[in-house]
Structures are given as structure tokens and as C-alpha cells.
Design a protein around this motif. Sequence first.
Motif, PDB file in Angstrom:
ATOM      1  N   ASN A 221       0.805  -1.107   0.061  1.00 23.47           N
ATOM      2  CA  ASN A 221       0.086  -0.012  -0.029  1.00 23.47           C
ATOM      3  C   ASN A 221       0.767   1.297   0.109  1.00 23.47           C
ATOM      4  N   SER A 222       0.531   2.214  -0.854  1.00 26.43           N
ATOM      5  CA  SER A 222       1.375   3.175  -1.253  1.00 26.43           C
ATOM      6  C   SER A 222       0.593   4.760  -0.692  1.00 26.43           C
ATOM      7  N   HIS A 223      -0.718   4.671   0.077  1.00 27.87           N
ATOM      8  CA  HIS A 223      -1.479   5.746   0.497  1.00 27.87           C
ATOM      9  C   HIS A 223      -1.791   5.813   1.999  1.00 27.87           C
ATOM     10  N   LEU A 224      -1.979   4.761   2.626  1.00 28.73           N
ATOM     11  CA  LEU A 224      -1.967   4.777   4.073  1.00 28.73           C
ATOM     12  C   LEU A 224      -1.103   5.351   4.902  1.00 28.73           C
ATOM     13  N   LYS A 225      -1.403   6.302   5.743  1.00 25.29           N
ATOM     14  CA  LYS A 225      -0.412   6.955   6.544  1.00 25.29           C
ATOM     15  C   LYS A 225      -0.419   6.866   7.877  1.00 25.29           C
ATOM     16  N   LYS A 226      -1.804   6.369   8.371  1.00 27.76           N
ATOM     17  CA  LYS A 226      -1.511   6.287   9.972  1.00 27.76           C
ATOM     18  C   LYS A 226      -2.569   4.900  10.226  1.00 27.76           C
ATOM     19  N   PHE A 227      -2.001   4.106  11.067  1.00 28.93           N
ATOM     20  CA  PHE A 227      -2.518   2.791  11.095  1.00 28.93           C
ATOM     21  C   PHE A 227      -2.502   2.565  12.817  1.00 28.93           C
ATOM     22  N   SER A 228      -3.649   2.099  13.242  1.00 29.06           N
ATOM     23  CA  SER A 228      -4.096   2.073  14.842  1.00 29.06           C
ATOM     24  C   SER A 228      -4.600   0.843  15.208  1.00 29.06           C
ATOM     25  N   LEU A 229      -3.893   0.065  15.917  1.00 28.91           N
ATOM     26  CA  LEU A 229      -4.677  -0.885  16.233  1.00 28.91           C
ATOM     27  C   LEU A 229      -4.343  -1.459  17.883  1.00 28.91           C
ATOM     28  N   ALA A 230      -4.627  -0.236  18.563  1.00 25.37           N
ATOM     29  CA  ALA A 230      -4.299  -0.399  20.176  1.00 25.37           C
ATOM     30  C   ALA A 230      -5.555  -1.302  20.579  1.00 25.37           C
ATOM     31  N   ALA A 231      -5.307  -2.017  21.748  1.00 22.21           N
ATOM     32  CA  ALA A 231      -6.381  -2.987  22.476  1.00 22.21           C
ATOM     33  C   ALA A 231      -7.112  -3.880  21.748  1.00 22.21           C
ATOM     34  N   THR A 232      -6.441  -4.635  20.616  1.00 24.77           N
ATOM     35  CA  THR A 232      -6.990  -5.546  19.847  1.00 24.77           C
ATOM     36  C   THR A 232      -6.258  -6.922  20.080  1.00 24.77           C
ATOM     37  N   ARG A 233      -5.703  -7.215  21.017  1.00 23.25           N
ATOM     38  CA  ARG A 233      -5.249  -8.604  21.671  1.00 23.25           C
ATOM     39  C   ARG A 233      -4.008  -9.114  20.490  1.00 23.25           C
ATOM     40  N   SER A 234      -3.419  -7.910  19.860  1.00 24.02           N
ATOM     41  CA  SER A 234      -2.442  -8.554  19.312  1.00 24.02           C
ATOM     42  C   SER A 234      -1.319  -8.966  19.851  1.00 24.02           C
ATOM     43  N   ASN A 235      -0.441  -9.917  19.235  1.00 26.15           N
ATOM     44  CA  ASN A 235       0.538 -10.665  19.993  1.00 26.15           C
ATOM     45  C   ASN A 235       1.840 -10.783  19.112  1.00 26.15           C
ATOM     46  N   ASP A 236       2.808 -11.514  19.402  1.00 25.70           N
ATOM     47  CA  ASP A 236       4.090 -11.580  18.727  1.00 25.70           C
ATOM     48  C   ASP A 236       3.953 -11.887  17.250  1.00 25.70           C
ATOM     49  N   PRO A 237       3.060 -12.916  16.984  1.00 25.84           N
ATOM     50  CA  PRO A 237       3.040 -13.113  15.376  1.00 25.84           C
ATOM     51  C   PRO A 237       2.520 -11.745  14.626  1.00 25.84           C
ATOM     52  N   ILE A 238       1.757 -10.921  15.119  1.00 24.91           N
ATOM     53  CA  ILE A 238       1.369  -9.706  14.712  1.00 24.91           C
ATOM     54  C   ILE A 238       2.465  -8.809  14.561  1.00 24.91           C
ATOM     55  N   ALA A 239       3.125  -8.706  15.694  1.00 25.22           N
ATOM     56  CA  ALA A 239       4.283  -8.000  15.657  1.00 25.22           C
ATOM     57  C   ALA A 239       5.471  -8.210  14.770  1.00 25.22           C
ATOM     58  N   PHE A 240       5.582  -9.465  14.227  1.00 23.21           N
ATOM     59  CA  PHE A 240       6.588  -9.995  13.113  1.00 23.21           C
ATOM     60  C   PHE A 240       6.126  -9.643  11.932  1.00 23.21           C
ATOM     61  N   GLY A 241       4.619  -9.643  11.694  1.00 22.76           N
ATOM     62  CA  GLY A 241       3.983  -9.168  10.336  1.00 22.76           C
ATOM     63  C   GLY A 241       4.335  -7.635  10.258  1.00 22.76           C
ATOM     64  N   LEU A 242       4.145  -6.911  11.341  1.00 23.94           N
ATOM     65  CA  LEU A 242       4.341  -5.448  11.224  1.00 23.94           C
ATOM     66  C   LEU A 242       5.962  -5.233  10.958  1.00 23.94           C
TER      67      LEU A 242
END
Length: 347
Positions: A221-242
Motif C-alpha cells: 500500500n502506498s497511500h495509508l499514513k496512519k494505522f492504529s490497532l491499540a487494544a486489539t489483543r495483538s501478539n508476537d505473530p502480529i508484531a513479526f508481520g508489522l
Amino acid sequence: MALPFKKDLERYKDIDEDELLGKLSEEELKQLETTLEELDPEHALLPAGFRQKDQTVKSPTGAFDRDGLLVFLEKEALEYKDREDFVPFTGEKKGKLWLPKQKPMEQRIEEKVILDPELEEALTSASDNELCDLAAILGMHTLSNTHYCDSIGGLKGRLNNVVKGEKVKPVMDEPPNPTNVEESLQRIKANDPGLVEVNLNNIKNIPIPTLKDFAEALKKNSHLKKFSLAATRSNDPIAFGLADMLRVNTTLRSLNIESNFVTGVGMQSIIDALKENETLMELKIDNQRQQLGATVEMEIAQMLETNISILKFGYQFMQQGPRARAAAAITKNNDLLRKKRIERDGY
């Protein structure tokens, strides 16, 4: 210089092990095999049969009979003789009965208030209306609101409701996040130019594969500038993807992953990715389920010192050293941005 115990081992060099094993009997070989068998009783992943030696020598007696076992245990318990007491029990009570100590009751002595003669004379000669007015002025609303003062009429119509209780304002619950998760994901995958911000905060029921799809879609993606996923139960696999996304994405300016379940391992991957990212300007990682640790905080401080693009960093450091280094790095990055802006404007 040879050690004493090594001298004793010299005589065992020329011994033929095969000859010794050939002279052992079958029982001796089984005993040797049992002694040399390597077992790990602390290995929780192994079944119990592989964590201890098989010491059963009797042949099995048949299927398990629970009722027969209970009958046998009860019979054994009845046949077992009780141990005789050295001192027979007679029921006699010995010693003194314990009684709690009675604490003396504290008696409060009322202090006698002595007023100045002039003030005492003024209060004595004051009328009932004047006393009620004085109580209202001093804030003694419990006295000024009595039926006695109302019946006198000294306050009625003049100092009505001197002290008012503030009405409690109801605090409404925060409305749920109206973001459509599936629609936002499809728009990110389609690289929609009208989508510049996605807010998934406080949406608890987002599946982990869906969050991984968000991280994967942001790579292209070349247009999104702000991405928020606070308090979504994200864990280490999500962190690796980010982390993988931050290595290739050059458009995202703000990332918020506060109040999640990311550990020090997952956060370390994001910090390593930011050493290669030169476009992210704001990062929020505070309030995770467990503390990140001193090692990760040192890595964060080192990353902020080398990354000149991050201007805002949301995290409460537990160590004083990394906290001071991070604050100095953020100040330096903002000063560099200010100098570039001044040079660009031509001042």
C-alpha cells in the motif's frame, strides 16, 4: 605433571571391553543396561513411561478392578492395628482457659470553649434571626436549614439554599469503534488513494489471521499514513508481520500498537525493522501485557539514536538510562526537522 587419579587410569588402557562383556551373565548385563540407561525425569514433554525406569518384575494380574481394589484397601485398613498411645486419653482439661485482655475504654473529655467577653456578650444578646443569618454566613447549612430557622423566617426568602450540592453528571460509555474491518482490509489491498487512516482500536474480536492480512497488505500500500490497532489483543505473530511490513513500506507515518500482548521478542523485531525504516514519524508501543525488559529498552534507545525520522515515541521506560537517551534522541530529531524547515523556507 600427571594428576594422582590419572595415574590410576593408566592400568585400564589395555583392557578388552568385549572380553569383559562376554564374561558377564544375563542378570549382570541387564543390571549394566539399567545403570547406563539415560533418562530425564524432569522432561515434561516425554510420557511418564519414558521418564523413569521400568522396575516392574511381577507379571500382570489382569484387568483393573476398581471395586476389588476398594474392598481390599478397606479390609487392610480394618486389619491394621492402631498404635497404642503412650498417654491414654481421659478427656481431662489441663491448664488455664485463655481470655483476651480487656482494653480500657477511651473517654473523650469535651473541651470547654472560652470566648472573648465581647463576642460572648454579642452572641448572648443576638436574636434568633441574627443567629440563623450568622449560621448561613459561616456555612453551617445543616443548622440554617432546620425547621427552627424556617419557622422564625430569618432566612426564608433571603438566603435560601446557601449550600447546594452539585448534580452528578452521568458519564456515558465510549461508543464502539464503527470501523468496518473487512471493508478496510479490502480497501488497503486495493491501494485505495482515499484511505489514509485506519483505526481498529478497541475491537476485540478481530481474528489473528485478519490482523496478519492487514500487515501483509500494508507492504504494497502506498497511500495509508496512519494505522492504529491499540487494544486489539495483538501478539508476537502480529508484531513479526508489522516488522516485515516496516522494512518495505515507505508511506506509513504513524503506527499505534499500545495495550496489546506483544512481548519483548516481538517488540525486538519491530525495533530491528525500524533501523532500516526512514519514513515512520510516530510510534506508540506502551502498556503491553508484560514488561519489555532492560535489554529491549536499551535496543529502543539505540534505535532512536540512529533513526532520525521518528519524532514522537510513546513508551514509559522503566530504566533511567534508556529513558534519558531516548528523550535526547527525540529532541535531536525534532531539532533537525526544525532546521530543515527553516532552511527550506529561506529564513
